[in-house]
Design a protein around this motif. Structure first.
Motif, PDB file in Angstrom:
ATOM      1  N   ARG A 132       0.835  -1.200   0.000  1.00  0.00           N
ATOM      2  CA  ARG A 132       0.000   0.000   0.000  1.00  0.00           C
ATOM      3  C   ARG A 132       0.872   1.253   0.000  1.00  0.00           C
ATOM      4  O   ARG A 132       0.562   2.251  -0.654  1.00  0.00           O
ATOM      5  N   ALA A 133       1.986   1.209   0.727  1.00  0.00           N
ATOM      6  CA  ALA A 133       2.890   2.359   0.770  1.00  0.00           C
ATOM      7  C   ALA A 133       3.475   2.659  -0.604  1.00  0.00           C
ATOM      8  O   ALA A 133       3.825   3.811  -0.897  1.00  0.00           O
ATOM      9  N   ARG A 134       3.562   1.625  -1.427  1.00  0.00           N
ATOM     10  CA  ARG A 134       4.104   1.803  -2.785  1.00  0.00           C
ATOM     11  C   ARG A 134       3.010   2.018  -3.820  1.00  0.00           C
ATOM     12  O   ARG A 134       3.287   2.079  -5.016  1.00  0.00           O
ATOM     13  N   GLY A 135       1.767   2.096  -3.379  1.00  0.00           N
ATOM     14  CA  GLY A 135       0.640   2.397  -4.272  1.00  0.00           C
ATOM     15  C   GLY A 135       0.331   1.307  -5.267  1.00  0.00           C
ATOM     16  O   GLY A 135      -0.151   1.583  -6.367  1.00  0.00           O
ATOM     17  N   ILE A 136       0.594   0.059  -4.882  1.00  0.00           N
ATOM     18  CA  ILE A 136       0.406  -1.053  -5.821  1.00  0.00           C
ATOM     19  C   ILE A 136      -1.010  -1.611  -5.681  1.00  0.00           C
ATOM     20  O   ILE A 136      -1.369  -2.199  -4.662  1.00  0.00           O
ATOM     21  N   GLY A 137      -1.805  -1.417  -6.716  1.00  0.00           N
ATOM     22  CA  GLY A 137      -3.183  -1.905  -6.727  1.00  0.00           C
ATOM     23  C   GLY A 137      -3.386  -3.089  -7.641  1.00  0.00           C
ATOM     24  O   GLY A 137      -4.384  -3.809  -7.524  1.00  0.00           O
ATOM     25  N   THR A 138      -2.473  -3.292  -8.575  1.00  0.00           N
ATOM     26  CA  THR A 138      -2.538  -4.432  -9.500  1.00  0.00           C
ATOM     27  C   THR A 138      -1.307  -5.292  -9.263  1.00  0.00           C
ATOM     28  O   THR A 138      -0.175  -4.827  -9.457  1.00  0.00           O
ATOM     29  N   LEU A 139      -1.531  -6.544  -8.829  1.00  0.00           N
ATOM     30  CA  LEU A 139      -0.404  -7.380  -8.427  1.00  0.00           C
ATOM     31  C   LEU A 139      -0.534  -8.774  -9.019  1.00  0.00           C
ATOM     32  O   LEU A 139      -1.511  -9.483  -8.785  1.00  0.00           O
ATOM     33  N   LYS A 171      -6.236 -10.960   1.291  1.00  0.00           N
ATOM     34  CA  LYS A 171      -5.706 -10.469   2.559  1.00  0.00           C
ATOM     35  C   LYS A 171      -4.882  -9.195   2.392  1.00  0.00           C
ATOM     36  O   LYS A 171      -4.766  -8.397   3.330  1.00  0.00           O
ATOM     37  N   LEU A 172      -4.315  -8.987   1.205  1.00  0.00           N
ATOM     38  CA  LEU A 172      -3.440  -7.827   0.999  1.00  0.00           C
ATOM     39  C   LEU A 172      -4.210  -6.518   0.846  1.00  0.00           C
ATOM     40  O   LEU A 172      -3.641  -5.441   1.015  1.00  0.00           O
ATOM     41  N   SER A 173      -5.501  -6.603   0.489  1.00  0.00           N
ATOM     42  CA  SER A 173      -6.337  -5.393   0.358  1.00  0.00           C
ATOM     43  C   SER A 173      -5.625  -4.328  -0.478  1.00  0.00           C
ATOM     44  O   SER A 173      -5.364  -3.203  -0.021  1.00  0.00           O
ATOM     45  N   LEU A 174      -5.307  -4.676  -1.689  1.00  0.00           N
ATOM     46  CA  LEU A 174      -4.496  -3.812  -2.554  1.00  0.00           C
ATOM     47  C   LEU A 174      -5.228  -2.515  -2.896  1.00  0.00           C
ATOM     48  O   LEU A 174      -6.428  -2.509  -3.166  1.00  0.00           O
ATOM     49  N   ARG A 175      -4.460  -1.425  -2.918  1.00  0.00           N
ATOM     50  CA  ARG A 175      -4.993  -0.119  -3.329  1.00  0.00           C
ATOM     51  C   ARG A 175      -3.876   0.651  -4.020  1.00  0.00           C
ATOM     52  O   ARG A 175      -2.723   0.605  -3.592  1.00  0.00           O
ATOM     53  N   GLY A 176      -4.239   1.358  -5.085  1.00  0.00           N
ATOM     54  CA  GLY A 176      -3.258   2.186  -5.764  1.00  0.00           C
ATOM     55  C   GLY A 176      -3.282   2.010  -7.264  1.00  0.00           C
ATOM     56  O   GLY A 176      -3.985   1.145  -7.799  1.00  0.00           O
ATOM     57  N   ASP A 177      -2.517   2.836  -7.959  1.00  0.00           N
ATOM     58  CA  ASP A 177      -2.501   2.844  -9.425  1.00  0.00           C
ATOM     59  C   ASP A 177      -1.308   2.099 -10.018  1.00  0.00           C
ATOM     60  O   ASP A 177      -1.232   1.922 -11.231  1.00  0.00           O
ATOM     61  N   GLU A 178      -0.372   1.675  -9.187  1.00  0.00           N
ATOM     62  CA  GLU A 178       0.835   1.008  -9.682  1.00  0.00           C
ATOM     63  C   GLU A 178       0.600  -0.497  -9.851  1.00  0.00           C
ATOM     64  O   GLU A 178      -0.293  -1.083  -9.237  1.00  0.00           O
ATOM     65  N   ALA A 179       1.439  -1.118 -10.703  1.00  0.00           N
ATOM     66  CA  ALA A 179       1.353  -2.559 -10.956  1.00  0.00           C
ATOM     67  C   ALA A 179       2.731  -3.184 -10.749  1.00  0.00           C
ATOM     68  O   ALA A 179       3.764  -2.548 -10.995  1.00  0.00           O
ATOM     69  N   ALA A 180       2.741  -4.430 -10.315  1.00  0.00           N
ATOM     70  CA  ALA A 180       4.005  -5.136 -10.098  1.00  0.00           C
ATOM     71  C   ALA A 180       3.729  -6.631 -10.020  1.00  0.00           C
ATOM     72  O   ALA A 180       2.581  -7.079 -10.085  1.00  0.00           O
ATOM     73  N   THR A 181       4.810  -7.388  -9.885  1.00  0.00           N
ATOM     74  CA  THR A 181       4.733  -8.841  -9.679  1.00  0.00           C
ATOM     75  C   THR A 181       5.325  -9.158  -8.313  1.00  0.00           C
ATOM     76  O   THR A 181       6.372  -8.618  -7.946  1.00  0.00           O
ATOM     77  N   LEU A 182       4.642 -10.036  -7.589  1.00  0.00           N
ATOM     78  CA  LEU A 182       5.154 -10.517  -6.308  1.00  0.00           C
ATOM     79  C   LEU A 182       5.551 -11.984  -6.485  1.00  0.00           C
ATOM     80  O   LEU A 182       4.725 -12.814  -6.860  1.00  0.00           O
ATOM     81  N   ILE A 183       6.807 -12.298  -6.230  1.00  0.00           N
ATOM     82  CA  ILE A 183       7.307 -13.671  -6.305  1.00  0.00           C
ATOM     83  C   ILE A 183       7.498 -14.174  -4.880  1.00  0.00           C
ATOM     84  O   ILE A 183       8.292 -13.605  -4.119  1.00  0.00           O
ATOM     85  N   VAL A 184       6.765 -15.206  -4.513  1.00  0.00           N
ATOM     86  CA  VAL A 184       6.867 -15.787  -3.174  1.00  0.00           C
ATOM     87  C   VAL A 184       7.483 -17.173  -3.318  1.00  0.00           C
ATOM     88  O   VAL A 184       6.934 -18.039  -4.010  1.00  0.00           O
TER      89      VAL A 184
END
Length: 395
Positions: A343-350, A367-380
């Protein structure tokens, strides 16, 4: 579809109605079509056949493109059919080997036979199911005597005059709608029969990509195929259809483009190394073919962790055999802290990718409740016993 519906459909009236009704994209359109056709006095079998086919043609466009508009299907047959572009690549292998006549033993609705006939190869096909064989005959009718279909078991076909065989053993219960997978000992024709035939006749057999590698004969070429990101099948090629010195192959198809990686055997994995600026995820066909090591050496990459199919490297290199991600940073693995960081990084599309960890991406996303205009990939993933969460961008 049962034999009564097919009989009603395969009439001038039935085929005319099917062409007139056009594609039915949803349940509401289908219900209206049923009401309209029944009100016009058409029989229940004819209405069911026409409306069912109109709906299947919409779904079939993903595999057969515009050809779906002039084909017939069963639901189970469509699900199991080879995509036409892949069938054309299979057929190209036969043509390159100088094969002129192929017996298609277990042709289904005729997907692979269409690819063969389309390249000028004469096809003689059989299917053990009467309805499926009739539908395949309809789909192949434009090729006339160059593509024939019979209702018969694969084991009963006379192979006199055939140059090669193509097999797609039934790996599911019989039926035209809901089916379930069965154990390899229940396949039809049996694996023993298939492999014995390939031991004396050039040909190929289509199997699921997760086929038990321990059952692959030593004298065949095993080719795993992915299409648009999904690993869809394993083909075992035998005799003149197998390439010299090739026992493992990964064919990666995206749209009209294709790339292939080949090797004489499984490729040893490279050593693991520290996380670098780039992470690479090998294509599913490469993983199934156990050719990750070949790709890693080409990218000057190492395994991110032993036994997990992620590579990492310093060099800004990629290839058609991997998806490459540029690592932004490591984030906390704890869900609450991870959500705060995103959320601090404004990532809404993940996009969430995971390997080697017990994580459900859909549950995690909620659970992450994403919000924001930025997009990224999360690798777990994990390195040894330690979990790792990487924020990255696709290259």
């Amino acid at each position: 579809m049962d034999i009564a519906e097919l009989t009603a459909l395969l009439t001038p009236e039935g085929l005319r109605l099917l062409d007139e009704i056009g594609p039915l994209d949803n349940t509401d359109d289908a219900a209206r079509a049923v009401s309209r056709l029944r009100a016009a006095g058409h029989s229940p079998d004819l209405v069911a056949g026409v409306v069912g086919q109109a709906r299947l043609r919409v779904r079939a466009a993903a595999k057969f493109g515009p050809f779906a508009e002039r084909m017939l299907f069963t639901r189970a047959g469509l699900e199991q059919a080879t995509r036409l572009p892949i069938a054309a690549r299979h057929a190209g292998r036969f043509r390159a080997a100088g094969i002129e006549r192929v017996a298609d033993l277990g042709c289904g609705i005729g997907g692979d036979a269409l690819g063969l006939a389309g390249l000028g190869i004469r096809v003689h096909a059989v299917d053990a199911d009467e309805v499926t064989a009739a539908i395949a005959a309809y789909n192949l009718a434009p090729f006339g005597d160059a593509a024939t279909v019979a209702h018969a078991r694969a084991e009963e076909m006379d192979l006199t005059g055939m140059d090669a065989v193509w097999l797609d053993p039934a790996r599911r219960t019989a039926g035209h709608t809901e089916t379930r997978q069965v154990a390899s000992g229940e396949w039809s024709p049996s694996l023993d029969w298939v492999f014995a035939l390939l031991g004396r006749t050039p040909g190929g057999v289509k199997l699921g990509p997760g086929f038990d590698r321990a059952l692959i004969p030593d004298d065949v070429e095993a080719q795993w195929i992915s299409a648009d990101g999904s690993t869809i099948e394993l083909v075992l090629w035998a005799g003149a259809l197998a390439r010299d010195g090739v026992r493992r192959a990964a064919l990666v198809v995206r749209g009209d483009d294709a790339w292939e990686l080949t090797a004489p055997d499984d490729s040893p994995d490279v050593d693991s190394r520290e996380l670098g600026p780039f992470v690479h995820e090998p294509d599913g066909a490469v993983i199934r073919a156990r050719l990750i090591g070949e790709v890693a050496r080409a990218l000057d990459a190492g395994m991110l962790s032993t036994g997990i199919a992620y590579l990492t490297s310093d060099a800004a290199l990629t290839s058609p055999f991997v998806s490459t991600f540029r690592v932004r940073e490591q984030l906390p693995v704890d869900t609450k802290k991870l959500a705060q960081a995103l959320r601090a990084r404004g990532i809404g599309t993940l996009e969430i990718k995971k390997r080697g960890v017990d994580v459900d991406p859909a549950v995690l996303r909620k659970k992450l409740s994403l919000r924001g205009d930025e997009a990224a990939t999360l690798i777990v993933t994990r390195v040894g016993s330690k979990r790792l969460a990487l924020l990255a961008d696709r290259v």
